[in-house]
Design a protein around this motif. Structure first.
Motif, mmCIF file in Angstrom:
data_model
loop_
_atom_site.group_PDB
_atom_site.id
_atom_site.type_symbol
_atom_site.label_atom_id
_atom_site.label_comp_id
_atom_site.label_asym_id
_atom_site.label_seq_id
_atom_site.Cartn_x
_atom_site.Cartn_y
_atom_site.Cartn_z
ATOM 1 N N HIS A 106 3.747 -2.454 0.376
ATOM 2 C CA HIS A 106 2.372 -2.250 0.333
ATOM 3 C C HIS A 106 1.389 -3.240 1.231
ATOM 4 O O HIS A 106 0.545 -3.120 1.793
ATOM 5 N N TRP A 129 -4.190 3.441 3.215
ATOM 6 C CA TRP A 129 -4.442 2.650 1.818
ATOM 7 C C TRP A 129 -4.166 3.707 0.724
ATOM 8 O O TRP A 129 -3.789 3.275 -0.433
ATOM 9 N N GLN A 130 -4.327 5.094 0.870
ATOM 10 C CA GLN A 130 -3.978 5.872 -0.163
ATOM 11 C C GLN A 130 -2.369 5.797 -0.369
ATOM 12 O O GLN A 130 -2.201 5.766 -1.570
ATOM 13 N N ARG A 132 -0.550 3.388 0.056
ATOM 14 C CA ARG A 132 -0.502 1.915 -0.530
ATOM 15 C C ARG A 132 -0.603 2.233 -1.862
ATOM 16 O O ARG A 132 0.081 1.221 -2.708
ATOM 17 N N GLU A 133 -1.439 2.779 -2.403
ATOM 18 C CA GLU A 133 -1.630 3.020 -3.810
ATOM 19 C C GLU A 133 -0.666 3.368 -4.459
ATOM 20 O O GLU A 133 -0.455 3.089 -5.762
ATOM 21 N N SER A 134 0.283 4.320 -4.198
ATOM 22 C CA SER A 134 1.324 4.843 -4.612
ATOM 23 C C SER A 134 2.392 3.720 -5.134
ATOM 24 O O SER A 134 3.000 3.619 -5.924
ATOM 25 N N LEU A 136 1.314 0.611 -5.338
ATOM 26 C CA LEU A 136 0.858 -0.313 -6.159
ATOM 27 C C LEU A 136 1.006 -0.003 -7.615
ATOM 28 O O LEU A 136 1.259 -0.544 -8.732
ATOM 29 N N ASP A 137 1.125 1.453 -7.820
ATOM 30 C CA ASP A 137 1.133 2.056 -9.004
ATOM 31 C C ASP A 137 2.572 1.686 -9.784
ATOM 32 O O ASP A 137 2.619 1.375 -10.888
ATOM 33 N N ARG A 146 -0.883 -5.342 -10.288
ATOM 34 C CA ARG A 146 -0.842 -4.519 -9.177
ATOM 35 C C ARG A 146 -0.699 -5.152 -7.908
ATOM 36 O O ARG A 146 0.369 -4.883 -7.081
ATOM 37 N N THR C 20 -9.536 9.699 -4.723
ATOM 38 C CA THR C 20 -10.094 8.677 -5.453
ATOM 39 C C THR C 20 -10.323 9.212 -6.750
ATOM 40 O O THR C 20 -10.764 10.081 -7.071
ATOM 41 N N GLN C 28 -9.941 3.558 -15.377
ATOM 42 C CA GLN C 28 -9.005 2.976 -14.641
ATOM 43 C C GLN C 28 -7.476 3.587 -15.162
ATOM 44 O O GLN C 28 -7.361 3.819 -16.013
ATOM 45 N N ARG C 29 -6.931 3.415 -13.911
ATOM 46 C CA ARG C 29 -5.322 3.749 -14.405
ATOM 47 C C ARG C 29 -4.807 2.612 -14.892
ATOM 48 O O ARG C 29 -4.876 1.372 -14.500
#
Lengths: 359, 286, 129, 125
Positions: A106, A129-130, A132-134, A136-137, A146, C20, C28-29
């Motif tokens: 990340h 960053w999209q 990266r979001e996965s 963070l999930d 996170r 998004t 929020q998730r």
């Protein structure tokens, strides 16, 4: 001689994620001199070590940085464990490795985004960053946080990842890897990106070594030194090779980080496969008496946690040398002679993390 | 009579059209980046808010320069839609940008100054190609007057594909899109913050925005000239052109000013001049 | 050669729609272990003060005498240390974040726990002065 | 694990340059210079690394005692030495880039100095 102007760059500047101040002396648009200064966000975290008991300080250590947070915590607990001769259970070592590599993923994706933004490629920034979001999930699902994981503790880890979840993570890896490959293709092969990065801020192999550079800045100059080779956590049991690139320019540093994405994915995969069963922590009693320099490879490079205890619950001293500080000399060498437009790219290429640097 | 009507329509409608284009642009850009994007009318809200802001000005001269910038953009656009002389329009258009540069020089900020220098370089970069486009349209239609060019039934694009491509390249500069958003961009994420417009705020910045809307409508009108022989094709071409510009914006990094200059002059020399030479010497005019 | 290498991603984004989440319209998730904020069950708290001592941010204050449990949400770092430390499990880590506020206030909770049998409530009257 | 091997050699200040030069000649890389305050003096650790072998030189200096700069040997040492100077007030002589106390911007001079009076109010406490 052209007129010289001084452009203040930072501490608050739109392209800088964190407050470092650079006075850029320009002739037209060419940088002839650069004077860095820091000190805007000192928080006195090292001093706090005398106010918090050593098991609690890990929470403070994690907050040295918001990005390499987990690895700061890990470096701290490893230092304490080394002083106290605590043998950490195998499962905990593997879990630490997984979280550390997720953090690296990340962090690198965050950096890639910022780097793309520094060269004016907004869409690439969004895409990084999209992805990266996965990551963070996954971190949130396994640790509850996170970016601040808070799962390391002296003697092991605070949370386990159940076998089911582990295989779930493993199942998502191939798709994630493919998405990273698409991203890599843009960073490494797009002509406009190549134009912005190629031959920029060159630091040679021996120069980088001599300047004390760390992490991808060092490896981007062809030195394949990686603190993970020290074999802490589970790295000694896993198979990996440090990623390096000989060119020494911004493109090389970018390529190194992209390469490390795949190393990390592979390491997570290996760690999940080899994950041993067993307890995740051991009970730690007593207090640290002694000193230790703990070195951990963070996304930005090698971090050194110096810890010293005197047998009480409070450590007497902690000092953190962060990779960004080590990378400032190369930065000062890189900047003169470049164009103003390249300053953000070069500054970002060392991945500065100023709040780490100032603690 | 028709001319005055065209000019009036431009002065009144262009800001609305320009704002809507900007809004659509932002949505499309957002979608290309995997975002939702703002409402279509967001540019109007933004400018409305700018006009509500307190007027904070360090050098009062900048207000005059920006007003002059806006005025000359309107004049050049109005002349264009009135069917006026293309050469006069181009010079009025350039003069407008000179005022913008003067406005940026009037304040004391290194970011603004560097932005102004880059704007000058951009003007130098796109000027040859714009003039070549006018010359090309003259060769095809036999007149520098926009009214005559529109009335001409000759399919200009078939004779001037090189000139058109060259014009598209400099359109990227004019629309302030990647890879050539070097003097200022639509957001303040670059090394010179927001470049030429860094030091403008409130109503002054609002005027710059409105001028940009006028300018975009004028430039898209210019694109239309290449397809004027068929109005439907013309409108389609304008839309396709704009979407292509957004696409380019989203698939490239920002380049340095040297590259902007090289590209501007490169397309003028290679695509523009070569195309004109073919039209003049081989086809022998139209 | 790499011109428009980004095109593939752009087209994918156009086809798949925005990635998004329209927060706050869409919540929020969260996952079961998301660390949002700490809540107290005042009926169970024995005012032992372990949470206060374990808190690395010194966000929690327990007043044994007045039977008050206080938390400063601005200081709290949601690290879960208090929840782990609590011997009677009266603290819970909720998965939702607290709503944004503009002023720093200390949240006070009166502890309603009554010790079953044995010793009486310890010196409540003393600390009032 | 090899990771645990690390040596700390205490040396007098006068030996610093010579030993650093020797390490540099042996191909060691400067990892860090870390300064920490003791009760009445400062302890400075110079850490070096070569192929994952970790070596430390340690000097102890009294407040006001001059420390020679090793930036002539390791160019990049200036960040650590300026930090020593800016935060602890240790006079470092012969730095290649001397920021004169301006590298780290601090509200007051030498905030980590052991001779500093009082603890200073902590606003957040």
């Amino acid at each position: 001689m052209p007129e010289r102007i001084v452009v203040p760059f930072g501490p608050q500047h739109p392209v800088l994620p964190e407050p470092i101040h650079l006075d850029l002396v320009l002739e037209d648009e060419t940088v002839v001199d650069v004077v860095p200064s820091i000190g805007y966000i000192h928080r006195g975290l090292e001093k706090l070590v005398t106010k918090r008991e050593y098991p609690e300080f890990v929470h403070v250590a994690e907050r040295i940085c918001g990005i390499c947070s987990f690895m700061h915590g890990m470096a701290y607990v490893q230092g304490i464990e080394a002083i106290m001769d605590v043998e950490v259970p195998d499962r905990a070592r593997y879990l630490r490795t997984i979280w550390a590599e997720c953090s690296r993923l990340h962090s690198h994706l965050l950096w890639l985004g910022l780097f793309a933004d520094a060269m004016g490629f907004e869409n690439l920034f969004m895409r990084s960053w999209q992805l990266r979001e996965s990551v963070l999930d996954v971190l949130e699902d396994t640790t509850g946080g996170r970016v601040i994981q808070g799962t390391c503790k002296v003697g092991g880890v605070r949370r386990d990842i159940k076998g089911e979840k582990l295989s779930d993570i493993q199942k998502t890896l191939p798709e994630f890897e493919q998405q990273c490959r698409d991203l890599t293709d843009v960073f490494l092969n797009d002509e406009s990106v190549k134009y912005r990065l190629g031959g920029l801020g060159v630091i040679g192999k021996s120069e980088a070594y001599d300047l004390g550079a760390a992490g991808p800045t060092l490896r981007g100059s062809g030195v394949d030194w990686d603190a993970r080779c020290l074999g802490y956590a589970a790295y000694a049991d896993l198979d990996f090779k440090p990623v390096s690139h000989p060119a020494g320019d911004c493109y090389a540093r970018c390529a190194v980080r992209l390469g490390e994405l795949f190393t990390s994915i592979d390491l997570i995969n290996q760690a999940v496969e080899k994950m041993p069963e067993g307890p995740i922590d051991v009970k730690v009693t007593g207090a640290p008496d002694g000193e230790y320099f703990c070195r951990v490879e963070q996304p930005r490079g090698e971090v050194v946690h110096y810890l010293k205890g005197d047998g009480t619950k409070h450590l007497t001293r902690a000092r953190v040398r962060t990779p960004t500080l080590a990378n400032i000399p190369p930065l000062v060498k890189m900047l003169p002679g470049c164009q103003l437009a390249d300053v953000p790219v070069i500054v970002l290429s060392i991945d500065p993390c100023i709040s780490c640097t100032e603690r | 009579m028709n001319g005055i009507l065209g000019a009036l329509l431009f002065i009144i409608l262009a800001p609305f059209l320009g704002g809507l284009i900007a809004g659509a642009d932002r949505i499309l850009t957002a979608r290309m980046q995997g975002r939702v994007g703002p409402p279509l009318l967001q540019p109007f809200y933004d400018v409305g808010k700018l006009f509500e802001k307190e007027n904070v000005v360090v050098t009062t001269a900048q207000n005059f320069y920006i007003l002059a910038y806006l005025a000359f953009i309107i004049v050049s656009g109005a002349l264009f839609f009135a069917g006026g002389d293309l050469l006069l329009i181009i010079f009025a258009f350039t003069l407008a940008h000179v005022f913008l540069v003067l406005g940026a020089y009037a304040v004391h900020s290194p970011y603004s100054h560097i932005g102004a220098e880059r704007e000058l370089i951009q003007i130098m970069a796109y000027e040859p190609m714009i003039i070549l486009s006018a010359v090309g349209l003259y060769l095809v239609s036999g007149s520098f007057y926009v009214g005559d060019i529109i009335a001409s039934t000759v399919p200009a694009i078939l004779y001037l594909p090189g000139v058109f491509l060259g014009f598209l390249t400099i359109l990227t500069i004019k629309l302030r899109k990647s890879p050539f958003d070097i003097s200022t961009s639509h957001h303040a994420h670059q090394e010179i913050v927001k470049g030429i417009t860094t030091e403008f705020s409130g109503a002054t910045l609002g005027q710059v925005e409105i001028a940009h809307w006028y300018e975009n409508v004028f430039l898209l009108g210019f694109v239309y000239l290449f397809f004027a022989f068929n109005p439907i094709l013309g409108v389609v071409a304008v839309i396709v052109t704009y979407v292509a510009e957004i696409f380019i914006d989203n698939t490239t990094a920002r380049l340095r000013w040297q590259a902007a200059l090289q590209s501007g002059w490169g397309v003028a020399a290679i695509l523009g001049l070569f195309n004109l030479a073919v039209v003049v010497y081989i086809i022998g005019g139209v | 050669m790499g011109f428009c290498t980004m095109a593939k991603i752009v087209i994918r984004n156009l086809v798949h729609g925005p990635a998004t989440r329209r927060y706050p319209a869409v919540p929020q998730r969260a996952c079961p272990i998301t660390r949002g904020h700490v809540t107290l069950d005042p009926a169970q708290c024995i005012s032992c003060g372990l949470c206060m001592r374990r808190c690395p941010a010194q966000a929690i204050q327990v007043d044994k005498a007045e039977k008050v449990w206080e938390i400063d949400r601005f200081r709290c770092i949601a690290c879960d240390a208090c929840v782990e430390a609590c011997p009677v499990k009266c603290l819970t880590m909720e998965t939702t974040y607290i709503a944004p506020v503009t002023e720093q206030t200390v949240e006070r909770h009166a502890i309603t726990y009554v010790k079953p049998e044995k010793k009486k409530k310890p010196e409540t009257g003393q600390a009032e002065g | 694990m090899t990771a645990k091997e690390q040596t700390i050699i205490e040396i007098p200040v006068t030996d610093l340059l010579e030993r650093t030069r020797k390490l540099h000649g042996d191909g060691y890389r400067l990892v860090q210079i870390g300064c920490t305050g003791l009760a009445e003096s400062y302890e400075i650790n110079y850490s070096f690394d070569k192929e994952y072998r970790f070596q430390n030189l340690r000097i102890t200096v009294a407040p006001g005692e001059e420390v020679p700069s090793i930036s002539g040997i390791y160019w990049g040492a200036f960040v650590y030495e300026n930090e020593m100077h800016d935060l602890f007030g240790i006079p470092v002589t012969g730095m290649n880039i001397d920021f004169q106390g301006a590298m780290i911007r601090t509200g007051e001079k030498h905030p980590f100095s052991v001779t500093r009076k009082g603890e200073g109010p902590c606003r957040n406490a």
